[in-house]
Scaffold this motif. Structure first.
Motif, short mmCIF file in Angstrom:
data_model
loop_
_atom_site.label_atom_id
_atom_site.label_comp_id
_atom_site.label_asym_id
_atom_site.label_seq_id
_atom_site.Cartn_x
_atom_site.Cartn_y
_atom_site.Cartn_z
N UNK A 1 0.85 -1.19 0.00
CA UNK A 1 0.00 0.00 0.00
C UNK A 1 0.88 1.24 0.00
N UNK A 2 0.60 2.17 -0.89
CA UNK A 2 1.40 3.39 -1.02
C UNK A 2 0.60 4.55 -0.44
N UNK A 3 1.19 5.23 0.56
CA UNK A 3 0.51 6.34 1.22
C UNK A 3 1.14 7.67 0.83
N UNK A 4 0.28 8.68 0.72
CA UNK A 4 0.74 10.04 0.45
C UNK A 4 -0.18 11.02 1.17
N UNK A 5 0.40 11.82 2.04
CA UNK A 5 -0.32 12.87 2.75
C UNK A 5 -1.58 12.34 3.44
N UNK A 6 -1.41 11.19 4.12
CA UNK A 6 -2.51 10.61 4.87
C UNK A 6 -3.48 9.78 4.05
N UNK A 7 -3.25 9.67 2.75
CA UNK A 7 -4.14 8.93 1.86
C UNK A 7 -3.46 7.67 1.33
N UNK A 8 -4.24 6.64 1.13
CA UNK A 8 -3.76 5.41 0.51
C UNK A 8 -4.03 5.54 -0.98
N UNK A 9 -2.98 5.86 -1.77
CA UNK A 9 -3.19 6.19 -3.18
C UNK A 9 -3.15 4.96 -4.09
N UNK A 10 -2.50 3.88 -3.63
CA UNK A 10 -2.46 2.66 -4.45
C UNK A 10 -2.29 1.45 -3.53
N UNK A 11 -2.98 0.37 -3.87
CA UNK A 11 -2.92 -0.85 -3.09
C UNK A 11 -3.02 -2.02 -4.05
N UNK A 12 -2.03 -2.94 -3.99
CA UNK A 12 -2.01 -4.04 -4.95
C UNK A 12 -1.18 -5.20 -4.42
N UNK A 13 -1.30 -6.34 -5.07
CA UNK A 13 -0.37 -7.44 -4.82
C UNK A 13 1.03 -6.94 -5.15
N UNK A 14 2.03 -7.45 -4.43
CA UNK A 14 3.39 -6.97 -4.61
C UNK A 14 3.86 -7.03 -6.05
N UNK A 15 3.64 -8.16 -6.73
CA UNK A 15 4.11 -8.31 -8.11
C UNK A 15 3.41 -7.33 -9.04
N UNK A 16 2.12 -7.09 -8.82
CA UNK A 16 1.38 -6.16 -9.67
C UNK A 16 1.88 -4.73 -9.50
N UNK A 17 2.13 -4.35 -8.24
CA UNK A 17 2.54 -2.98 -8.01
C UNK A 17 3.93 -2.70 -8.58
N UNK A 18 4.86 -3.62 -8.39
CA UNK A 18 6.21 -3.40 -8.91
C UNK A 18 6.26 -3.58 -10.42
N UNK A 19 5.40 -4.46 -10.94
CA UNK A 19 5.42 -4.71 -12.38
C UNK A 19 4.60 -3.73 -13.18
N UNK A 20 3.52 -3.20 -12.58
CA UNK A 20 2.63 -2.30 -13.31
C UNK A 20 2.05 -1.24 -12.39
N UNK A 21 2.89 -0.33 -11.88
CA UNK A 21 2.39 0.74 -11.01
C UNK A 21 1.48 1.68 -11.79
N UNK A 22 0.37 2.09 -11.19
CA UNK A 22 -0.59 2.92 -11.90
C UNK A 22 -0.62 4.37 -11.43
N UNK A 23 -0.30 4.60 -10.16
CA UNK A 23 -0.35 5.97 -9.65
C UNK A 23 0.97 6.69 -9.94
N UNK A 24 0.93 7.96 -10.36
CA UNK A 24 2.18 8.69 -10.65
C UNK A 24 3.14 8.75 -9.46
N UNK A 25 2.60 8.83 -8.25
CA UNK A 25 3.46 8.86 -7.06
C UNK A 25 4.18 7.53 -6.88
N UNK A 26 3.49 6.43 -7.09
CA UNK A 26 4.13 5.11 -6.99
C UNK A 26 5.24 4.98 -8.01
N UNK A 27 4.98 5.43 -9.23
CA UNK A 27 6.01 5.35 -10.28
C UNK A 27 7.23 6.19 -9.92
N UNK A 28 6.98 7.35 -9.30
CA UNK A 28 8.09 8.21 -8.89
C UNK A 28 8.92 7.55 -7.79
N UNK A 29 8.23 6.91 -6.83
CA UNK A 29 8.95 6.21 -5.77
C UNK A 29 9.80 5.08 -6.34
#
Length: 323
Positions: free
Chosen positions: A229-257
């Motif tokens: 789960x990726x949090x930003x400013x108190x909000x959960x902006x993306x939540x996914x299975x580990x492989x999905x998040x690392x393989x196909x991040x959808x939120x711009x903040x997740x991609x930046x991280x």
């Protein structure tokens, strides 16, 4: 409730009042540390909550541990709202959910020997006879890599990694169903971090544990977490299975991280697109909380808070630009 569901966080908010004045303090606002997040965990899963410092990760952990009371929303442990527990129920709850904190130099009592530290939860909860407790202390000390003789030493006689092993043994002593780990390896050398994470993974398999692990480092939680789960400013902006998040991040903040995570190949150059500073949680921006720093901003981002949508099975995103 799902039979396998152990933790359910529903619309959780935690706001801290800000006051001014020494003798007659007056409320002038609220720090929105956690602002309406939802996630669920089943037995045996590991959820890694990641994000920059100050995004609300540790406040979420403290609320799950019943160390903080929610401003609104609910935290359900095995289907029961922990904010409604009476004193006896809360005591039993703490036996089933334990914590390992960030700094092993501060989380252990320097005046107590290791056997006392590991055994303290057993004495408090009156688990077994004196002999049974002594056997259990030796068992869990051995499990995390110590000899029974070493339990007669004090914390200052051990390295940082060894102290964190002591903290893990203490958390395991009551056979909890879940352990909350708040930055458990950030104070350790990189080589020691890998040892502690491997130990945690082995213990999860052996005891069927559920972990909620807090970290600012996506690389740390990559291999241990089943979900991220990726949090930003108190909000959960993306939540996914580990492989999905690392393989196909959808939120711009997740991609930046992810672009900021170093890789071993010197030929690989990643461009970090994230600019600017995190806004104040006391005065968050209107609309999407990430829009002042987002490289993919559209007009709707400034006006409306994005809803939470499932973009693929088990992959949730809060973003106007990701659909």
């Amino acid at each position: 409730m799902d039979d396998g569901m152990i933790l359910s966080v529903q619309g959780l908010k935690k706001h801290f009042p800000v006051t001014r004045g020494m003798f007659f303090p007056k409320a002038v606002g609220n720090v929105k540390a956690v602002d309406n997040i939802t996630f669920h965990m089943r037995q045996g899963e590991t959820l890694g909550l990641v994000g920059e410092s100050g995004c609300g990760k540790s406040t979420t952990a403290n609320t799950v541990l019943a160390l903080e009371t929610p401003t609104s929303g609910r935290v359900l442990f095995q289907g029961r709202d922990i904010s409604r527990f009476n004193r006896r129920e809360l005591f039993h709850f703490r036996r089933n959910i334990q914590a390992v904190f960030q700094d092993p130099f501060r989380s252990l009592n320097p005046r107590k020997k290791v056997r006392k530290i590991i055994g303290e939860p057993l004495w408090v909860h009156k688990v077994g006879t004196k002999k049974e407790i002594e056997n259990r202390i030796a068992e869990f000390a051995t499990l995390v890599g110590f000899t029974p003789r070493q339990t007669g030493q004090y914390p200052h006689e051990f390295s940082g990694g060894q102290r964190q092993r002591i903290a893990i043994a203490r958390a395991l002593a009551l056979n909890p169903k879940m352990i909350v780990l708040d930055e458990p390896v950030s104070a350790l050398d990189v080589s020691i971090q890998a040892q502690i994470l491997n130990l945690l993974m082995d213990l999860r398999t052996q005891f069927g544990l559920t972990y909620l692990i807090i970290s600012h480092d996506l690389a740390v939680v990559e291999h241990i977490s089943t979900h991220i789960g990726v949090m930003y400013l108190g909000n959960l902006v993306e939540l996914a299975h580990g492989e999905d998040l690392y393989g196909s991040p959808r939120h711009p903040y997740t991609r930046a991280l992810l672009s900021s995570v170093p890789v071993a190949d010197p030929e690989v150059i990643r461009e970090v697109t994230l600019e600017g500073e995190v806004p104040s949680p006391m005065n968050p921006p209107a609309g999407c909380p990430f829009h002042p720093r987002c490289p993919e901003i559209i007009s709707k981002c400034r006006e409306a808070v994005p809803g939470r949508k499932e973009v693929s099975p088990g992959h949730w995103v809060s973003c106007h630009c990701s659909f």
